[in-house]
Structures are given as structure tokens and as C-alpha cells.
Write a protein that holds these residues in place. Sequence first.
Motif, mmCIF file in Angstrom:
data_model
loop_
_atom_site.group_PDB
_atom_site.id
_atom_site.type_symbol
_atom_site.label_atom_id
_atom_site.label_comp_id
_atom_site.label_asym_id
_atom_site.label_seq_id
_atom_site.Cartn_x
_atom_site.Cartn_y
_atom_site.Cartn_z
ATOM 1 N N TRP A 1 -8.462 1.189 -0.542
ATOM 2 C CA TRP A 1 -8.041 1.884 0.834
ATOM 3 C C TRP A 1 -6.629 1.834 1.071
ATOM 4 O O TRP A 1 -6.051 0.781 1.182
ATOM 5 N N VAL A 2 -6.092 3.138 1.152
ATOM 6 C CA VAL A 2 -4.761 3.298 1.473
ATOM 7 C C VAL A 2 -4.404 4.242 2.795
ATOM 8 O O VAL A 2 -5.317 5.059 3.151
ATOM 9 N N GLY A 3 -3.352 3.705 3.467
ATOM 10 C CA GLY A 3 -2.837 4.728 4.623
ATOM 11 C C GLY A 3 -1.874 5.617 4.282
ATOM 12 O O GLY A 3 -1.445 5.835 3.287
ATOM 13 N N ALA A 4 -1.607 6.520 5.412
ATOM 14 C CA ALA A 4 -0.731 7.613 5.185
ATOM 15 C C ALA A 4 0.653 7.029 4.689
ATOM 16 O O ALA A 4 1.200 7.678 3.805
ATOM 17 N N GLY A 5 1.148 5.896 5.234
ATOM 18 C CA GLY A 5 2.595 5.492 4.878
ATOM 19 C C GLY A 5 2.446 5.076 3.321
ATOM 20 O O GLY A 5 3.503 4.812 2.682
ATOM 21 N N GLU A 6 1.327 4.822 2.509
ATOM 22 C CA GLU A 6 1.322 4.440 1.256
ATOM 23 C C GLU A 6 1.240 5.613 0.230
ATOM 24 O O GLU A 6 1.371 5.426 -1.195
ATOM 25 N N LEU A 7 0.903 6.717 0.651
ATOM 26 C CA LEU A 7 0.719 7.887 -0.219
ATOM 27 C C LEU A 7 1.699 8.046 -1.133
ATOM 28 O O LEU A 7 1.467 8.352 -2.255
ATOM 29 N N ASP A 8 2.922 8.161 -0.540
ATOM 30 C CA ASP A 8 3.950 8.789 -1.527
ATOM 31 C C ASP A 8 4.458 7.759 -2.525
ATOM 32 O O ASP A 8 4.733 8.212 -3.514
ATOM 33 N N GLY A 9 4.264 6.577 -2.031
ATOM 34 C CA GLY A 9 4.546 5.316 -2.853
ATOM 35 C C GLY A 9 3.719 5.051 -4.176
ATOM 36 O O GLY A 9 4.070 4.133 -5.013
ATOM 37 N N LEU A 10 2.414 5.632 -4.002
ATOM 38 C CA LEU A 10 1.390 5.252 -5.159
ATOM 39 C C LEU A 10 1.845 6.043 -6.347
ATOM 40 O O LEU A 10 2.347 7.157 -6.557
ATOM 41 N N ALA A 11 1.567 5.295 -7.588
ATOM 42 C CA ALA A 11 1.630 5.829 -9.089
ATOM 43 C C ALA A 11 0.611 6.789 -9.102
ATOM 44 O O ALA A 11 -0.383 6.360 -10.207
ATOM 45 N N TRP A 12 0.423 7.926 -8.630
ATOM 46 C CA TRP A 12 -0.675 8.941 -8.711
ATOM 47 C C TRP A 12 -0.475 9.484 -10.177
ATOM 48 O O TRP A 12 0.574 9.837 -10.763
ATOM 49 N N LEU A 13 -1.595 10.039 -10.737
ATOM 50 C CA LEU A 13 -1.664 10.799 -11.798
ATOM 51 C C LEU A 13 -0.970 12.130 -11.347
ATOM 52 O O LEU A 13 -1.297 12.586 -10.317
ATOM 53 N N PRO A 14 -0.410 12.898 -12.524
ATOM 54 C CA PRO A 14 0.131 14.218 -11.943
ATOM 55 C C PRO A 14 -0.541 15.023 -11.237
ATOM 56 O O PRO A 14 -0.284 15.836 -10.311
ATOM 57 N N ALA A 15 -1.892 15.220 -11.697
ATOM 58 C CA ALA A 15 -2.803 16.098 -11.200
ATOM 59 C C ALA A 15 -3.168 15.722 -9.593
ATOM 60 O O ALA A 15 -2.990 16.744 -9.030
ATOM 61 N N ASP A 16 -3.525 14.583 -9.500
ATOM 62 C CA ASP A 16 -3.808 14.308 -7.815
ATOM 63 C C ASP A 16 -2.535 14.496 -7.185
ATOM 64 O O ASP A 16 -2.777 14.589 -5.876
ATOM 65 N N ARG A 17 -1.268 14.185 -7.696
ATOM 66 C CA ARG A 17 -0.279 14.322 -6.657
ATOM 67 C C ARG A 17 0.020 15.683 -6.206
ATOM 68 O O ARG A 17 0.722 15.986 -5.043
ATOM 69 N N VAL A 18 -0.708 16.766 -6.853
ATOM 70 C CA VAL A 18 -0.506 18.149 -6.367
ATOM 71 C C VAL A 18 -1.184 18.272 -4.622
ATOM 72 O O VAL A 18 -0.633 18.889 -3.801
ATOM 73 N N VAL A 19 -2.141 17.446 -4.384
ATOM 74 C CA VAL A 19 -2.788 17.565 -3.318
ATOM 75 C C VAL A 19 -2.349 16.653 -2.242
ATOM 76 O O VAL A 19 -2.751 16.569 -1.204
ATOM 77 N N LEU A 20 -1.158 15.889 -2.539
ATOM 78 C CA LEU A 20 -0.452 15.208 -1.567
ATOM 79 C C LEU A 20 -0.273 15.804 -0.098
ATOM 80 O O LEU A 20 -0.534 15.024 0.925
ATOM 81 N N PRO A 21 0.176 16.928 -0.021
ATOM 82 C CA PRO A 21 0.479 17.534 1.136
ATOM 83 C C PRO A 21 -1.011 17.625 2.122
ATOM 84 O O PRO A 21 -1.073 17.229 3.283
ATOM 85 N N GLU A 22 -2.092 17.856 1.503
ATOM 86 C CA GLU A 22 -3.491 18.086 2.058
ATOM 87 C C GLU A 22 -4.026 16.678 2.329
ATOM 88 O O GLU A 22 -4.567 16.617 3.462
ATOM 89 N N LEU A 23 -3.358 15.507 1.281
ATOM 90 C CA LEU A 23 -4.083 14.078 1.767
ATOM 91 C C LEU A 23 -3.305 13.794 3.161
ATOM 92 O O LEU A 23 -3.852 13.253 4.049
ATOM 93 N N HIS A 24 -2.147 13.983 3.191
ATOM 94 C CA HIS A 24 -1.236 13.877 4.428
ATOM 95 C C HIS A 24 -1.897 14.313 5.674
ATOM 96 O O HIS A 24 -1.823 13.588 6.664
ATOM 97 N N GLY A 25 -2.362 15.471 5.522
ATOM 98 C CA GLY A 25 -2.858 16.371 6.416
ATOM 99 C C GLY A 25 -4.256 15.635 7.001
ATOM 100 O O GLY A 25 -4.649 15.782 8.143
ATOM 101 N N LEU A 26 -4.801 15.036 6.082
ATOM 102 C CA LEU A 26 -6.234 14.246 6.594
ATOM 103 C C LEU A 26 -5.717 12.873 7.315
ATOM 104 O O LEU A 26 -6.447 12.485 8.093
ATOM 105 N N LEU A 27 -4.554 12.332 6.937
ATOM 106 C CA LEU A 27 -4.499 10.825 7.484
ATOM 107 C C LEU A 27 -3.321 10.728 8.477
ATOM 108 O O LEU A 27 -3.310 10.010 9.323
#
Length: 275
Positions: free
Chosen positions: A243-269
Amino acid sequence: MPELRATTLVDAPLRTVAAALLDARLLARSIRGLGVRIGGGPVLYAGAELAGSVGPVDGTLLVTRADTTGVSAELVGGPLPRFVLITDLLHTGGGTMVVDSVEWTSPGGPFGRLADVIVGRGLALKVLQARARAVSARSRELVDAKVVVAAAIVRDGLLLVQQRGYPAQLAGGWELPGGRVEPGEDDRAAVVRECAEELGVGVEAGGQLGPDIPLRSDHLLRVYRADLVSGEPRALDHPEVRWVGAGELDGLAWLPADRVVLPELHGLLDPPDQV
């Protein structure tokens, strides 16, 4: 500031055309041979920086927008002080209208005016023509693409993510849980089934987040909001879930495809006053 604009009507749904635009390989192919070189990851996302060049001068292509409305990117460090590629998408009754435009700023003085005519307008026109052909072709390929779904499960302000263990080129990267949609299966039903199989939990699938995302040549990723309704997530198919919080999203080693939805994930958190 000089500008050239072109419109193309593509016989495909808006989300499919948006997915085609996110294919970084399409961008590279469409401008190959035009004195422009682009290299980078498989998909475009806001904030991505791709190595590039215009003519003999190296630069960086900075992606400033990549969503269901279109894509914008700016070449920094090229021979022109400013070179921006903007693609907007509009739904119509006959398909999706793709509005491509190129804006640039030429150097000052007589050389600048010469560069505007010879370099700026000539290159911009070629880029627009090649891009229109590439987007139309890629959209047609994706109309019948197979679908992979992913679940954005949020609980108490935290997002559930999982670490990939395979294949080797993806091992160690982080993603949202999910998997392939079976023939005849609804997207949301696939989200529920995959969460049960991968995490041992029951979820209720909600609306789609962000655009369709191109994976391989014949696969698309769709991310859905999901609520946990039973069970506690366990890593049944991958090395770790977290489980990760909003402050951890950008620093996570995301796979490229999942990184596309980071703006929407920030909107949820993110709290409402920080979105």
C-alpha cells in the motif's frame, strides 16, 4: 510565432486514437528520415524526456501532455529556439478528428528568416504529414486489439501496487494488479476475476481511469478504479504487494505503461486542495 496545422479524420473511437498517440515507437517511425531522431521508452507519458535531435543538433523531447485529449511535446536544445508538436483529439459522428499543429520560434536576424522558410516550415510540414499517416495506420491496428485490465484499488488514502517477478525485462518494476480479458468477458468482470486470482480479494470495479494504453502491437491496457469489498491482499502471483501513499507515487519504479495514469492516481489520493 510561426505555426502549421493539419486535420485528419480517423475512422476509430477517440480512446483508440489516443492510445495510438501514446505509442512512442509511432512517433519515432513517423519522423524517421526527416532530420529528426527520437529514442526512449515504449509509451509516452506526461513528464517523459526522450533523447532527440533536429538536424545535427541534439536535444530532448519533453512530453507535457499525454491523455485522452491528445499529446503535446517540445523539443528542447534543437536548432530552433522553440519547436512544439501538439495533437488534439475531437469526437465526431464520423470518427475522431486529429488536429495536429507545429509551433516554432526561429532565430533572429536574416538567418532566422531563412531558417523559418527552409528549416522551420519545411520540417514542420513533413512532420505533420508523416504523423497523420502513422496515427491513422496505428489506430486501425488497435481497433481490434486484445485488452489487459488493471485495478486501481484505494483504501484509506492508500493505493495497492504489486512488484513484477517476470518476465526478466519487467522484474522488479511496480504496477497495478490485473491481467488479460478472456474472450467474451467484460472488462470489469476481468478486473474482479484477476484480483481474486492474483490477490485473493473481492473487489467492485468502477469507471476507467486515463486513456487506453498501448502495450505490444496488438494489446491495450485499461485501468479501472476498484473498491476492496472482501479479503486482505496477498502476493499470490508476484513477489510483493504494498500500500503506498500519494507522496510515494512519483518515486516508485513504475513499469512504463502504468506510469501513464500517474496523474489520475494522484487525483485519487491527493487531498482536494492539492490536486
